[in-house]
Design an enzyme around this catalytic site. Structure first.
Site, PDB file in Angstrom:
ATOM      1  N   ASP A   1      -7.773  -0.062   7.204  1.00  0.00           N
ATOM      2  CA  ASP A   1      -6.332  -0.318   7.147  1.00  0.00           C
ATOM      3  C   ASP A   1      -5.686   0.347   8.345  1.00  0.00           C
ATOM      4  O   ASP A   1      -6.203   1.327   8.889  1.00  0.00           O
ATOM      5  CB  ASP A   1      -5.717   0.248   5.865  1.00  0.00           C
ATOM      6  CG  ASP A   1      -5.532   1.761   5.950  1.00  0.00           C
ATOM      7  OD1 ASP A   1      -4.409   2.213   6.253  1.00  0.00           O
ATOM      8  OD2 ASP A   1      -6.516   2.502   5.736  1.00  0.00           O
TER       9      ASP A   1
ATOM     10  N   GLY B   1      -9.615  11.644   7.068  1.00  0.00           N
ATOM     11  CA  GLY B   1      -9.449  12.740   8.010  1.00  0.00           C
ATOM     12  C   GLY B   1      -9.808  12.440   9.442  1.00  0.00           C
ATOM     13  O   GLY B   1     -10.077  13.361  10.225  1.00  0.00           O
TER      14      GLY B   1
ATOM     15  N   ASP C   1      -2.689   4.127  -1.399  1.00  0.00           N
ATOM     16  CA  ASP C   1      -3.179   5.436  -0.994  1.00  0.00           C
ATOM     17  C   ASP C   1      -2.582   6.487  -1.926  1.00  0.00           C
ATOM     18  O   ASP C   1      -1.741   6.186  -2.772  1.00  0.00           O
ATOM     19  CB  ASP C   1      -2.867   5.725   0.472  1.00  0.00           C
ATOM     20  CG  ASP C   1      -1.380   5.863   0.757  1.00  0.00           C
ATOM     21  OD1 ASP C   1      -0.579   5.855  -0.199  1.00  0.00           O
ATOM     22  OD2 ASP C   1      -1.025   5.978   1.932  1.00  0.00           O
ATOM     23  N   SER C   2      -3.010   7.721  -1.788  1.00  0.00           N
ATOM     24  CA  SER C   2      -2.644   8.743  -2.761  1.00  0.00           C
ATOM     25  C   SER C   2      -1.388   9.514  -2.397  1.00  0.00           C
ATOM     26  O   SER C   2      -0.824  10.226  -3.224  1.00  0.00           O
ATOM     27  CB  SER C   2      -3.791   9.749  -2.892  1.00  0.00           C
ATOM     28  OG  SER C   2      -3.963  10.455  -1.665  1.00  0.00           O
ATOM     29  N   GLY C   3      -0.945   9.392  -1.154  1.00  0.00           N
ATOM     30  CA  GLY C   3       0.133  10.224  -0.646  1.00  0.00           C
ATOM     31  C   GLY C   3      -0.366  11.389   0.179  1.00  0.00           C
ATOM     32  O   GLY C   3       0.422  12.128   0.779  1.00  0.00           O
ATOM     33  N   GLY C   4      -1.694  11.551   0.236  1.00  0.00           N
ATOM     34  CA  GLY C   4      -2.261  12.682   0.959  1.00  0.00           C
ATOM     35  C   GLY C   4      -1.996  12.665   2.450  1.00  0.00           C
ATOM     36  O   GLY C   4      -1.808  13.726   3.069  1.00  0.00           O
TER      37      GLY C   4
ATOM     38  N   CYS D   1      -2.165 -19.547  14.702  1.00  0.00           N
ATOM     39  CA  CYS D   1      -0.986 -19.097  13.960  1.00  0.00           C
ATOM     40  C   CYS D   1       0.248 -19.948  14.276  1.00  0.00           C
ATOM     41  O   CYS D   1       0.309 -20.635  15.297  1.00  0.00           O
ATOM     42  CB  CYS D   1      -0.695 -17.618  14.241  1.00  0.00           C
ATOM     43  SG  CYS D   1       0.127 -17.285  15.816  1.00  0.00           S
TER      44      CYS D   1
ATOM     45  N   GLN E   1     -14.005  14.395   3.092  1.00  0.00           N
ATOM     46  CA  GLN E   1     -13.302  15.213   4.076  1.00  0.00           C
ATOM     47  C   GLN E   1     -14.293  16.192   4.716  1.00  0.00           C
ATOM     48  O   GLN E   1     -15.461  16.210   4.375  1.00  0.00           O
ATOM     49  CB  GLN E   1     -12.127  15.947   3.433  1.00  0.00           C
ATOM     50  CG  GLN E   1     -10.953  15.049   3.069  1.00  0.00           C
ATOM     51  CD  GLN E   1     -10.206  14.506   4.284  1.00  0.00           C
ATOM     52  OE1 GLN E   1     -10.473  14.878   5.430  1.00  0.00           O
ATOM     53  NE2 GLN E   1      -9.246  13.618   4.040  1.00  0.00           N
TER      54      GLN E   1
ATOM     55  N   HIS F   1       1.580 -13.439  14.396  1.00  0.00           N
ATOM     56  CA  HIS F   1       0.492 -13.611  15.352  1.00  0.00           C
ATOM     57  C   HIS F   1      -0.510 -12.469  15.273  1.00  0.00           C
ATOM     58  O   HIS F   1      -1.727 -12.697  15.214  1.00  0.00           O
ATOM     59  CB  HIS F   1       1.021 -13.712  16.783  1.00  0.00           C
ATOM     60  CG  HIS F   1      -0.085 -13.598  17.786  1.00  0.00           C
ATOM     61  ND1 HIS F   1      -0.931 -14.641  18.084  1.00  0.00           N
ATOM     62  CD2 HIS F   1      -0.524 -12.530  18.520  1.00  0.00           C
ATOM     63  CE1 HIS F   1      -1.843 -14.238  18.971  1.00  0.00           C
ATOM     64  NE2 HIS F   1      -1.617 -12.963  19.234  1.00  0.00           N
TER      65      HIS F   1
ATOM     66  N   CYS G   1      -5.327 -19.550  19.404  1.00  0.00           N
ATOM     67  CA  CYS G   1      -4.895 -18.975  18.135  1.00  0.00           C
ATOM     68  C   CYS G   1      -4.267 -20.056  17.261  1.00  0.00           C
ATOM     69  O   CYS G   1      -3.518 -20.908  17.743  1.00  0.00           O
ATOM     70  CB  CYS G   1      -3.899 -17.848  18.376  1.00  0.00           C
ATOM     71  SG  CYS G   1      -3.265 -17.094  16.851  1.00  0.00           S
TER      72      CYS G   1
ATOM     73  N   CYS H   1       1.890 -19.252  17.775  1.00  0.00           N
ATOM     74  CA  CYS H   1       1.230 -19.850  18.940  1.00  0.00           C
ATOM     75  C   CYS H   1       1.347 -21.376  18.944  1.00  0.00           C
ATOM     76  O   CYS H   1       1.347 -22.002  20.005  1.00  0.00           O
ATOM     77  CB  CYS H   1      -0.238 -19.436  18.979  1.00  0.00           C
ATOM     78  SG  CYS H   1      -0.479 -17.701  19.443  1.00  0.00           S
TER      79      CYS H   1
ATOM     80  N   ASP I   1      -6.215  13.857  -1.724  1.00  0.00           N
ATOM     81  CA  ASP I   1      -7.086  14.748  -0.965  1.00  0.00           C
ATOM     82  C   ASP I   1      -6.238  15.708  -0.150  1.00  0.00           C
ATOM     83  O   ASP I   1      -5.059  15.475   0.087  1.00  0.00           O
ATOM     84  CB  ASP I   1      -8.042  13.965  -0.066  1.00  0.00           C
ATOM     85  CG  ASP I   1      -7.321  12.970   0.848  1.00  0.00           C
ATOM     86  OD1 ASP I   1      -6.187  12.578   0.519  1.00  0.00           O
ATOM     87  OD2 ASP I   1      -7.886  12.580   1.879  1.00  0.00           O
TER      88      ASP I   1
END
Length: 431
Positions: A310, A245, A121-124, A350, A218, A378, A348, A353, A175
């Site tokens: 994300d 946003g 990401d940009s840090g925005g 994983c 935005q 998990h 599951c 589990c 942004d």
């Protein structure tokens, strides 16, 4: 059963565009985007995003490794779970350990021993999350460093410089981010500034042959501002486009309508990334995740045509002893699980589990860091299995039935969130 919408031509966007936009002339691509299938009922689609380090199957969830790591997990464990792409944070990596060290290590991939794709990401977002430490001007964002007594200035050029040093496959423009619940002239100001900053980011980007710069839509909850922003940024013809946003506590009925508007207006032949959805519902440094399921956001927004997501939600909930399951959540620190010798979820696959019981996890959650480790494994496995199920149902053109089955299991009493009902109905899925 109706067949999936045919894809007339698989679009290859590896070469530079011939757009007449002045900014587009400096953009080339290190991304190959193909639509594999589209749902015949909704706007859901399954795509392939070819990046320098790996090909990513979408819809895709990207776990967040803020400082180049998931808390308690190694890069190999993340790869073994099956993730093809992860997210890193430019603000934090840029301040500690710093881009110079990471560039000396041949980039973030080698530094963290990760040979698959990375998005930075940009840090925005730190303009909102660290609002008490920041000041926004046309030049950039001034931060009071959380690591020292110094003042940091993050400009569009500096954000891109750091991200070029980190070497991620996808990098984000800086942004101007405001709270999603804010109204008035500041929202319009942020939208126009985001466009101006995009042009500065494009000019500053030096690694167009191996890093893909995504722009960001935005405009807050104002539909007209969102339209204006999209109209301008598509002229820049970046390899992918993000919707920013949102997920800051806004009304969900407005949230889904903004997402729907954006996916309807954005180009069909580019990835659509919905940034950070879910984080507004994760109360920082608490275990209060009651009454909310991030998975519902992923399913609904996939129906609305989103490709990428994300959020810190799966790993943050794990740190507070909460396991994600198809019927909601299990808060394993509660005493009712102290004698429960079942796995978190018998279906599951994983490691947690397969090898450990709810009773064992209950006994160590408050004392041992390994509990966070096991629950993170998990929760991330749950997340990737969900995305694989969404993708499979789109490829088989069974997505509407998948959605109905998912919602029935998540809300066994039939009390579906009205916003989800309305959002799905807008794309012809009736619960």
């Amino acid at each position: 059963m109706s067949e999936a919408k045919p894809v007339k031509e698989e679009k290859d966007t590896m070469t530079a565009s011939s757009s007449s936009s002045a900014c587009s002339s400096v953009i080339s691509r290190a991304l190959n985007f193909k639509i594999a299938a589209e749902c015949a009922t909704s706007k859901a689609r399954a795509c392939l995003i070819g990046l320098p380090k790996s090909t990513v199957e979408s819809p895709v969830f990207m776990p967040v490794g803020t400082k180049g790591t998931m808390k308690g997990l190694t890069s190999k464990q993340i790869a073994d779970i099956g993730f093809q792409i992860i997210l890193g944070n430019t603000y934090h990596l840029g301040t500690n350990p710093g881009p110079e060290l990471i560039e000396t290590a041949n980039g973030l991939h080698d530094f963290m021993n990760w040979n698959r794709a990375i998005l930075t990401d940009s840090g925005g977002y730190q303009m909102v999350s660290l609002v008490e430490l920041s000041e926004v001007t046309e030049e950039g964002v001034k931060f009071a460093s959380p690591y020292s007594d110094g003042i940091l200035l993050l400009t569009p050029e500096k954000s891109i410089e750091i991200q070029n040093s980190l070497g991620a496959d996808i990098i984000m423009q800086l942004d101007d981010v405001v709270s999603s619940t804010l109204e008035g002239p500041r929202v319009e100001e942020a939208m126009h500034r985001t466009i101006r900053w995009l042009d500065r980011c494009i000019s500053a980007h030096k690694n167009t042959h191996r890093q893909n710069l995504f722009c960001i839509v935005q405009g807050g909850l104002n539909m007209d501002l969102r339209r204006k922003c999209i109209e301008e940024i598509v002229k820049r013809d970046t390899p992918g486009i993000a919707i920013g946003g949102l997920s800051g506590g806004e009304d969900k009925q407005v949230f889904w309508r903004v997402v729907d508007l954006c996916t309807s207006l954005l180009p069909k032949d580019k990835p659509r990334y919905l940034m950070g959805v879910g984080r507004g519902h994760c109360k920082r440094d608490t275990d209060d995740f009651s009454g909310y399921s991030y998975a519902v956001d992923l399913v609904v927004c996939s129906a609305l045509g989103v490709d990428m997501y994300d959020c810190v939600y799966p790993t943050r909930t794990a740190r507070f002893g909460t396991a994600l399951v198809p019927w909601g959540q299990i808060r394993l620190k509660h005493s009712q699980y102290s004698m429960d010798f079942n796995p978190i979820d018998k279906n599951c696959s994983c490691l947690t589990c397969k090898k450990y019981t709810r009773a064992y996890l209950n006994s160590i959650i408050k004392q041992e860091t390994v509990a966070c480790h096991l629950l993170s494994i998990h929760n991330l496995t749950y997340q990737i299995q969900l995305m694989r199920s969404i993708r499979k149902s789109i490829l088989e053109d069974k997505f509407p039935q998948f959605v109905k089955d998912f919602m029935k299991e998540m809300f066994s009493d039939g009390n579906y969130p009205q916003w989800a009902v309305d959002a799905l109905a807008s794309v012809n899925i009736q619960l």
